[in-house]
Scaffold this motif. Structure first.
Motif, PDB file in Angstrom:
ATOM      1  N   CYS A  97       0.833  -1.206   0.000  1.00 20.03           N
ATOM      2  CA  CYS A  97       0.000   0.000   0.000  1.00 20.03           C
ATOM      3  C   CYS A  97       0.866   1.254   0.000  1.00 20.03           C
ATOM      4  O   CYS A  97       0.586   2.216  -0.717  1.00 20.03           O
ATOM      5  CB  CYS A  97      -0.904   0.030   1.235  1.00 20.03           C
ATOM      6  N   LEU A 101       0.899   4.103  -2.810  1.00 14.80           N
ATOM      7  CA  LEU A 101       0.541   5.498  -2.534  1.00 14.80           C
ATOM      8  C   LEU A 101       1.684   6.442  -2.882  1.00 14.80           C
ATOM      9  O   LEU A 101       1.458   7.545  -3.354  1.00 14.80           O
ATOM     10  CB  LEU A 101       0.166   5.667  -1.063  1.00 14.80           C
ATOM     11  N   SER A 102       2.931   5.986  -2.653  1.00 12.91           N
ATOM     12  CA  SER A 102       4.024   6.928  -2.860  1.00 12.91           C
ATOM     13  C   SER A 102       4.512   6.936  -4.313  1.00 12.91           C
ATOM     14  O   SER A 102       4.993   7.956  -4.782  1.00 12.91           O
ATOM     15  CB  SER A 102       5.151   6.636  -1.860  1.00 12.91           C
ATOM     16  N   ALA A 105       0.154   5.651  -7.329  1.00 10.48           N
ATOM     17  CA  ALA A 105      -1.169   6.259  -7.349  1.00 10.48           C
ATOM     18  C   ALA A 105      -1.126   7.654  -7.962  1.00 10.48           C
ATOM     19  O   ALA A 105      -0.236   8.433  -7.660  1.00 10.48           O
ATOM     20  CB  ALA A 105      -1.713   6.343  -5.928  1.00 10.48           C
ATOM     21  N   SER A 110      -4.372   9.247  -4.442  1.00 16.55           N
ATOM     22  CA  SER A 110      -3.683   9.081  -3.170  1.00 16.55           C
ATOM     23  C   SER A 110      -4.181  10.102  -2.152  1.00 16.55           C
ATOM     24  O   SER A 110      -4.151   9.867  -0.953  1.00 16.55           O
ATOM     25  CB  SER A 110      -2.168   9.182  -3.345  1.00 16.55           C
ATOM     26  N   ARG A 111      -4.669  11.238  -2.645  1.00 21.60           N
ATOM     27  CA  ARG A 111      -5.198  12.239  -1.734  1.00 21.60           C
ATOM     28  C   ARG A 111      -6.470  11.741  -1.042  1.00 21.60           C
ATOM     29  O   ARG A 111      -6.803  12.170   0.046  1.00 21.60           O
ATOM     30  CB  ARG A 111      -5.499  13.527  -2.484  1.00 21.60           C
ATOM     31  N   LYS A 114      -5.155   8.102   1.215  1.00 26.04           N
ATOM     32  CA  LYS A 114      -4.356   8.231   2.436  1.00 26.04           C
ATOM     33  C   LYS A 114      -5.221   8.520   3.656  1.00 26.04           C
ATOM     34  O   LYS A 114      -5.110   7.825   4.668  1.00 26.04           O
ATOM     35  CB  LYS A 114      -3.273   9.291   2.255  1.00 26.04           C
ATOM     36  N   TYR A 171       5.396   5.065   4.188  1.00 29.39           N
ATOM     37  CA  TYR A 171       5.116   6.072   3.160  1.00 29.39           C
ATOM     38  C   TYR A 171       6.019   7.289   3.360  1.00 29.39           C
ATOM     39  O   TYR A 171       6.643   7.774   2.424  1.00 29.39           O
ATOM     40  CB  TYR A 171       3.642   6.466   3.228  1.00 29.39           C
TER      41      TYR A 171
ATOM     42  N   ALA B  56      -3.692  -1.907  -2.281  1.00 26.52           N
ATOM     43  CA  ALA B  56      -4.211  -0.626  -1.806  1.00 26.52           C
ATOM     44  C   ALA B  56      -5.731  -0.618  -1.826  1.00 26.52           C
ATOM     45  O   ALA B  56      -6.379  -0.154  -0.877  1.00 26.52           O
ATOM     46  CB  ALA B  56      -3.652   0.510  -2.669  1.00 26.52           C
TER      47      ALA B  56
END
Lengths: 319, 314
Positions: A97, A101-102, A105, A110-111, A114, A171, B56
């Motif tokens: 994940c 995200l880093s 995405a 990701s905004r 997260k 992250y 994710a």
């Protein structure tokens, strides 16, 4: 520091110094609580060690408060198994994940994702335990057999509960890796995946380890969620489908009615838990502190781009 | 974070490249990576990246599942009677009003104590500190406290507040225990909020002849306020959801509290008892729904405050 000495003998200056001292006293509240907490729990728990011995308590296989037999090896084993299981499932998922995200995405996604993942940390542990009780336990019982209340059920619940910790700390560590590392790798012809695995993960390694250790601390210390799905038998579990009792649930289950030696033994369980947690905490803090220095050698080329990367590294550190 | 112009240029180039590939029909899909450019990956690597997507999405799906599951089963239970009546028969009948009041009261007591201590500590650490050693000790204390599990706080609160200070199982004992528990959160978030206030605010205030305290209260704190509020909201969320620390310090009485020394039962404790002792599943779902709705509301408020903070800073 702002506020250098100005003209002395100003009455306001005097008042300001008084406020400074009051603030200093307030600032010691956290330390005093920590000291008080340590003092009271150790004072209440230690007598059992002199009574039945450190070895008898830590390595005793039998817990029978009614007969005055207090051995917490099954609970220590229980905590270790359950935490281990949670890490086996939670760490790969959490790292995936964090990588997503880093590195992968799109910003807009990701905004949203997260905060959603951080919201997982806000769900009360009783709710996790309850969902485990009504969804996971019956599922395990019908698919894999056994009572359902098990090491497996506890590990799955804990794996989900430690996800936010692992994700947000890894992250930050990944984001703190200078962009030039990625660019260098890509420029040498590495693919995106090779860059993530070969460059990014090693560079962010210590931050990731710190996140895993903190997640471990959370798993070891979790109580209510585990009580509801673990089955709480006081024997050492032999398979993942056996019921299990952890150090934390041992305390919470019996504290309500314990007296005398029994109560002391429960506080001693707390002492063991406390020591484990403090070791994990100190390890995690050490690793986080040494992170930037250890991971990122001084760049040869000082440009605005490396400066901004260092800035973001510090941003990650502060969290 | 300020991005360097060099970085922006590279991003721009990439984007143009991506669009070009799209036009030529060589690139699959239009989603674009955050940090790394696409292209040149083998099939195996692309499927590995697909796995990251799956990971994710499943993490977010778990959250969605929990929220939807609890609300699906719990919302039908939420009648005015459920929210406004006292429970009877151990919670098998009636509502949950005393536990709602208990939750609000214990949380309020905890925060009334924790906010001044936490904000004061943060102000000291950022604006007043003189010696590195003192700061290091205070930081170490706060960091350790943050990692201690809630059951240990429960044990401590029971020994210290309930027995040693003779407060009994009460609102006050529960509140004090929660205060100890959320203190590190408040310290950390306030510290970050204060650190984010530009140095120029302080310089202007000091140059106008203000004392350090006046600078803190009139120039620094107002700017840092949304950040502090975020920390407070997150602490409220943690206190509301807490069970292990409260059950041994605030008790589990179902009566309405009359003073700060009355024992109370919070919603989380009530929910735990209902579910674990199998007293009433519908009532447990109902309580869980109230709890989850409250936590969601608190967290959305916290994010709102944080976004305002970020917006004001930039």
């Amino acid at each position: 520091m702002p506020g250098r000495r100005r003209i002395p003998r100003d009455p306001r200056e005097k008042a300001d110094r008084l406020i400074g001292n009051i603030l200093l006293a307030i600032a010691f509240s956290a330390v005093s609580i920590l000291l008080l907490l340590t003092l009271f729990i150790f004072k209440e728990g230690l007598p059992i060690f002199s009574k039945i011995g450190l070895k008898g308590f830590l390595l005793g296989l039998k817990w029978a408060p009614g007969k005055g037999v207090f051995g917490i090896l099954p609970m220590i084993a229980g905590s270790v198994y359950v935490t281990g299981g949670a890490l086996i499932m939670g760490v790969p998922l959490g790292l995936a994940c964090a990588l997503f995200l880093s590195e992968i995405a799109p910003l807009r996604l990701s905004r949203v994702m997260k905060p959603a993942i951080e919201l997982l940390a806000a769900i009360p542990s009783v709710v996790y335990g309850f969902i485990g009780l009504v969804v996971l336990v019956p599922l395990i019982r019908s698919v894999l057999g056994g009572p359902g209340f098990s090491v497996l059920a506890s590990s799955v619940v804990l794996a989900i509960m430690i996800l936010p910790t692992i994700i947000s700390i890894s992250y930050d560590a990944m984001k703190a890796v200078p962009v030039s590392f990625r660019e260098g790798s890509l420029a040498l012809g590495a693919s995106k995946w090779q860059t993530m695995i070969g460059v990014l993960l090693p560079a962010a390694r210590s931050g990731i380890v710190a996140g895993v250790i903190l997640g471990m601390g959370r798993a070891v210390g979790e109580t209510m969620a585990v009580i509801m799905v673990a089955g709480n038998a006081t024997t050492v579990p032999l398979t993942p489908l056996d019921p299990v009792r952890t150090l934390t649930s041992n305390i919470a289950l019996e504290m309500g009615y314990a007296a005398g030696d029994h109560r002391t033994a429960l506080f001693a369980t707390g002492v063991v838990l406390f020591i484990i947690i403090m070791i994990l905490n100190v390890l995690a803090t050490r690793i986080t502190r040494s992170r930037i220095r250890a991971s990122f050698p001084k760049p040869h080329r000082v440009s605005s781009e490396t400066a901004s990367a260092t800035g973001s590294a510090e941003g990650g550190e502060r969290r | 974070m300020t991005s360097a112009p060099w970085e922006d240029g590279s991003d721009g180039r990439e984007e143009r490249g991506g669009r070009e590939r799209d036009r030529q029909g060589r690139s699959h899909g239009s989603r674009r990576g955050g940090g790394l450019p696409r292209g040149g990956d083998s099939l195996a690597e692309r499927s590995a990246i697909g796995l990251l997507w799956a990971a994710a999405i499943s993490a977010v799906a778990v959250l969605g599942f929990i929220v939807v599951y609890v609300l699906w089963h719990g919302l039908p239970q939420l009648t005015p009677e459920f929210l406004l009546q006292s429970p009877s028969a151990m919670g098998r009948e009636g509502g949950i009003l005393p536990t709602i009041i208990g939750t609000v009261a214990v949380t309020a007591v905890g925060l009334i104590i924790a906010i001044p201590l936490g904000v004061g500590t943060a102000i000291y650490l950022t604006e007043y500190t003189r010696s590195e050693a003192v700061t290091a000790i205070i930081r170490f204390g706060a960091e350790c406290l943050a990692g201690i599990p809630s059951i240990i706080f429960g044990l401590f609160g029971f020994l210290f507040f309930v027995i040693y200070l003779k407060m009994g199982w009460s609102l006050l004992s529960g509140g004090l225990t929660l205060a100890a528990m959320v203190l590190p959160t408040i310290i950390r978030t306030t510290e970050e909020a204060i650190k984010a206030v530009p140095l120029s605010h302080r310089e202007v205030s000091l140059s106008l002849g203000a004392t350090r305290w006046q600078t803190v209260t009139r120039a620094v704190l107002p700017t840092a306020m949304p950040g502090i509020i975020t920390g407070v909201m997150l602490s409220i969320g943690r206190a509301v959801g807490e069970t292990a620390a409260v059950i041994f310090t605030a008790g589990s009485s179902l009566r309405l509290p009359t003073s700060i020394f009355s024992p109370v039962r919070t919603m989380s404790v009530h929910f735990y008892i209902l579910a674990r002792e199998g007293i009433s599943m519908p009532r447990a779902y109902g309580t869980a729904a109230v709890l989850v709705l409250l936590i969601l509301a608190i967290n959305f408020a916290a994010y709102w405050a944080m976004n305002r903070f970020v917006a004001r800073r930039t």
